[in-house]
Design a protein around this motif. Structure first.
Motif, PDB file in Angstrom:
ATOM      1  N   ARG A   1       0.707  -1.251   0.071  1.00 53.49           N
ATOM      2  CA  ARG A   1       0.078  -0.068  -0.021  1.00 53.49           C
ATOM      3  C   ARG A   1       0.845   1.296  -0.048  1.00 53.49           C
ATOM      4  O   ARG A   1       0.599   2.220  -0.852  1.00 53.49           O
ATOM      5  N   ARG A   2       2.101   1.274   0.828  1.00 48.67           N
ATOM      6  CA  ARG A   2       2.998   2.330   0.924  1.00 48.67           C
ATOM      7  C   ARG A   2       3.482   2.743  -0.423  1.00 48.67           C
ATOM      8  O   ARG A   2       3.952   3.741  -0.767  1.00 48.67           O
ATOM      9  N   ASP A   3       3.975   1.393  -1.014  1.00 45.37           N
ATOM     10  CA  ASP A   3       4.765   1.433  -2.324  1.00 45.37           C
ATOM     11  C   ASP A   3       3.811   1.865  -3.436  1.00 45.37           C
ATOM     12  O   ASP A   3       4.203   2.463  -4.167  1.00 45.37           O
ATOM     13  N   HIS A   4       2.634   1.396  -3.504  1.00 44.10           N
ATOM     14  CA  HIS A   4       1.922   1.396  -4.977  1.00 44.10           C
ATOM     15  C   HIS A   4       0.488   1.846  -4.655  1.00 44.10           C
ATOM     16  O   HIS A   4      -0.358   1.758  -5.799  1.00 44.10           O
ATOM     17  N   GLY A   5      -0.135   2.209  -3.369  1.00 44.49           N
ATOM     18  CA  GLY A   5      -1.294   2.370  -3.391  1.00 44.49           C
ATOM     19  C   GLY A   5      -2.014   1.441  -2.852  1.00 44.49           C
ATOM     20  O   GLY A   5      -2.199   0.303  -2.873  1.00 44.49           O
ATOM     21  N   SER A   6      -3.536   1.701  -2.475  1.00 44.58           N
ATOM     22  CA  SER A   6      -4.357   0.969  -1.956  1.00 44.58           C
ATOM     23  C   SER A   6      -4.892   0.062  -2.970  1.00 44.58           C
ATOM     24  O   SER A   6      -5.493  -1.213  -2.690  1.00 44.58           O
ATOM     25  N   GLU A   7      -5.282   0.522  -4.262  1.00 45.60           N
ATOM     26  CA  GLU A   7      -5.716  -0.402  -5.290  1.00 45.60           C
ATOM     27  C   GLU A   7      -5.118  -1.662  -5.328  1.00 45.60           C
ATOM     28  O   GLU A   7      -5.573  -2.749  -5.338  1.00 45.60           O
TER      29      GLU A   7
ATOM     30  N   PRO B   1      -7.658  -6.426   3.850  1.00 45.76           N
ATOM     31  CA  PRO B   1      -6.613  -5.289   3.623  1.00 45.76           C
ATOM     32  C   PRO B   1      -6.187  -4.851   4.949  1.00 45.76           C
ATOM     33  O   PRO B   1      -4.873  -4.400   4.629  1.00 45.76           O
ATOM     34  N   PHE B   2      -6.921  -4.664   5.924  1.00 46.86           N
ATOM     35  CA  PHE B   2      -6.357  -4.070   7.097  1.00 46.86           C
ATOM     36  C   PHE B   2      -7.145  -4.718   8.187  1.00 46.86           C
ATOM     37  O   PHE B   2      -8.407  -5.177   7.972  1.00 46.86           O
TER      38      PHE B   2
ATOM     39  N   ARG C   1      -8.128   8.087   3.748  1.00 42.51           N
ATOM     40  CA  ARG C   1      -6.981   7.571   3.150  1.00 42.51           C
ATOM     41  C   ARG C   1      -7.555   7.090   1.879  1.00 42.51           C
ATOM     42  O   ARG C   1      -6.917   7.291   0.633  1.00 42.51           O
ATOM     43  N   HIS C   2      -8.605   5.933   1.709  1.00 44.27           N
ATOM     44  CA  HIS C   2      -8.772   5.487   0.568  1.00 44.27           C
ATOM     45  C   HIS C   2      -9.260   6.653  -0.357  1.00 44.27           C
ATOM     46  O   HIS C   2      -9.062   6.462  -1.592  1.00 44.27           O
ATOM     47  N   LEU C   3     -10.011   7.468   0.015  1.00 46.81           N
ATOM     48  CA  LEU C   3     -10.645   8.364  -0.973  1.00 46.81           C
ATOM     49  C   LEU C   3      -9.783   9.456  -1.451  1.00 46.81           C
ATOM     50  O   LEU C   3      -9.689   9.843  -2.497  1.00 46.81           O
ATOM     51  N   LEU C   4      -8.932   9.708  -0.717  1.00 42.63           N
ATOM     52  CA  LEU C   4      -7.639  10.756  -1.010  1.00 42.63           C
ATOM     53  C   LEU C   4      -6.788   9.787  -2.246  1.00 42.63           C
ATOM     54  O   LEU C   4      -6.184  10.489  -2.941  1.00 42.63           O
ATOM     55  N   GLU C   5      -6.660   8.409  -1.903  1.00 42.97           N
ATOM     56  CA  GLU C   5      -5.760   7.897  -2.963  1.00 42.97           C
ATOM     57  C   GLU C   5      -6.733   7.569  -4.356  1.00 42.97           C
ATOM     58  O   GLU C   5      -6.012   7.552  -5.377  1.00 42.97           O
TER      59      GLU C   5
ATOM     60  N   ARG D   1      -0.633  13.279  -2.796  1.00 40.66           N
ATOM     61  CA  ARG D   1       0.513  13.409  -3.847  1.00 40.66           C
ATOM     62  C   ARG D   1       1.235  11.995  -3.887  1.00 40.66           C
ATOM     63  O   ARG D   1       1.560  11.771  -4.700  1.00 40.66           O
ATOM     64  N   THR D   2       1.562  11.573  -2.561  1.00 44.35           N
ATOM     65  CA  THR D   2       2.370  10.630  -2.565  1.00 44.35           C
ATOM     66  C   THR D   2       1.649   9.215  -2.997  1.00 44.35           C
ATOM     67  O   THR D   2       2.293   8.543  -3.825  1.00 44.35           O
ATOM     68  N   PHE D   3       0.515   9.045  -2.590  1.00 46.35           N
ATOM     69  CA  PHE D   3      -0.197   7.810  -2.695  1.00 46.35           C
ATOM     70  C   PHE D   3      -0.821   7.756  -4.220  1.00 46.35           C
ATOM     71  O   PHE D   3      -0.804   6.663  -4.761  1.00 46.35           O
ATOM     72  N   GLN D   4      -1.094   8.822  -4.703  1.00 41.47           N
ATOM     73  CA  GLN D   4      -1.707   8.948  -6.075  1.00 41.47           C
ATOM     74  C   GLN D   4      -0.432   8.792  -7.070  1.00 41.47           C
ATOM     75  O   GLN D   4      -0.830   7.990  -8.253  1.00 41.47           O
ATOM     76  N   THR D   5       0.493   9.228  -6.707  1.00 46.72           N
ATOM     77  CA  THR D   5       1.786   8.907  -7.486  1.00 46.72           C
ATOM     78  C   THR D   5       1.954   7.420  -7.411  1.00 46.72           C
ATOM     79  O   THR D   5       2.435   6.924  -8.260  1.00 46.72           O
ATOM     80  N   ALA D   6       2.122   6.905  -6.097  1.00 44.99           N
ATOM     81  CA  ALA D   6       2.585   5.348  -6.029  1.00 44.99           C
ATOM     82  C   ALA D   6       1.580   4.304  -6.946  1.00 44.99           C
ATOM     83  O   ALA D   6       1.846   3.501  -7.533  1.00 44.99           O
ATOM     84  N   ALA D   7       0.208   4.801  -7.045  1.00 49.55           N
ATOM     85  CA  ALA D   7      -0.496   3.951  -7.641  1.00 49.55           C
ATOM     86  C   ALA D   7      -0.428   3.937  -9.174  1.00 49.55           C
ATOM     87  O   ALA D   7      -1.102   3.279  -9.644  1.00 49.55           O
ATOM     88  N   HIS D   8       0.113   5.004  -9.533  1.00 50.95           N
ATOM     89  CA  HIS D   8       0.271   5.072 -11.088  1.00 50.95           C
ATOM     90  C   HIS D   8       1.995   4.811 -11.393  1.00 50.95           C
ATOM     91  O   HIS D   8       2.135   5.146 -12.601  1.00 50.95           O
TER      92      HIS D   8
END
Length: 316
Positions: A170-176, A189-190, A267-271, A309-316
């Motif tokens: 999740r930290r590296d690549h996002g919640s999806e 998932p948690f 956090r999920h909605l932010l991501e 910024r951190t996690f939307q970038t990680a998810a992509h």
């Protein structure tokens, strides 16, 4: 092209087989984002804490190439304040910028090597007193499932290895992606709460009911201003009985648990969305965007904008 992170799992004498396999099972399900390799201090098979040995493909030299190193637990009878020479030599091969992860008694290994000095860490709650006595320079939090202290992560008992590996995804690549891995491995998932819910408790009185249905109901009504009275009424219990039983089952007060769930949903909605912070706050039950910012910062130390910024970038 997506970079593949190399994760090296160090199997020591007395390793627990279940936990040894967790990194490969969880991180290996992350759509090729991680390469998981297993080594021993000399490349030879190791005795587990069960009635069999495990052979590996690699010796300690593979640690030099690691982006992340995982130390699974060993039998507590093998835990010592000073590491055997061959273990120290193997750990010395780990690059200075590698991420370190321990599961259960693996924290004793990291602490013995000095990696936890001045940090906050966790281990199995049964071993908390022993850990504190051996490593007073480490701030131990035995009430949580895992601690993320930046480049060093420690987790508590057996299944918390699953929790911390999912957290890494999740930290590296996002919640999806983390949710995809969780579904693939048929694990949550948690998990709610911390280790307190697993500490030995007296058996509840006969006929006692669980608060699980009320927790499930509350998750579907997070956008509402839920109170302890609302939760107790749904569970058909008195306030005192509900609060006590809730804490026994979850390890948190109802109010603290609600905040935790609201922060997790935020956090999920932010991501996963571009909704404004104020709108997200309303959807998860915080009165204002300022309240969301306060609780998110208290939970993880960053603002909603920085987190997005951190996690939307990680998810992509």
């Amino acid at each position: 092209m997506q970079r593949v992170e190399r994760v090296v799992v160090l199997a020591l004498e007395g390793v627990y087989p279940f936990e040894l396999g967790i990194p490969a099972r969880i991180l290996g399900a992350a759509q090729g984002r991680y390469e998981v390799l297993t080594c021993t201090v000399d490349g030879r098979p190791v005795h587990t804490n069960a009635d069999f040995t495990i052979g590996v493909e690699h010796g300690p030299e593979i640690l030099r190439t690691a982006d992340t190193v995982v130390i699974p637990p060993i039998d507590p009878a093998r835990v010592t304040a000073e590491l055997p020479d061959e273990v120290s030599a193997a750990l010395a091969m780990i690059p200075a910028d590698a991420r370190l992860v321990s599961i259960c008694t693996g924290a004793f290994v990291l602490a013995s090597a000095g990696y936890l000095d001045g940090r906050t860490a966790t281990t199995h709650w049964r071993l908390a007193d022993r850990f504190r006595g051996m490593f007073p320079q480490v701030t131990l939090d035995p009430g949580v499932l895992f601690v993320d202290d930046g480049t060093v992560l420690t987790s508590s008992g057996a299944a918390s290895g699953v929790d911390v590996c999912l957290h890494i995804v999740r930290r590296d690549h996002g919640s999806e992606l983390a949710n995809f891995v969780a579904r693939s491995c048929v694990v949550p998932p948690f998990r709610d709460g911390g280790q307190a819910q697993y500490i030995e408790q007296p058996v509840p009185e006969l006929g006692a009911t669980s608060t699980a249905a009320t927790r499930e109901w509350a998750l579907g009504h997070l956008d509402e201003p839920l109170t302890l009275s609302d939760l107790a009424a749904h569970a058909r219990m008195s306030l005192r009985t509900f609060a006590r039983r809730f804490h026994d089952e979850v390890g948190l007060s109802p109010g603290r648990w609600l905040i935790q769930q609201r922060v997790a949903r935020a956090r999920h909605l932010l991501e996963s969305s571009d909704l404004p912070v104020d709108q997200i706050a309303g959807q998860v039950g915080f009165a204002t965007g300022a309240s969301l910012r306060q609780h998110l910062h208290a939970a993880i130390g960053v603002s909603p904008q920085a987190y997005r910024r951190t996690f939307q970038t990680a998810a992509h």
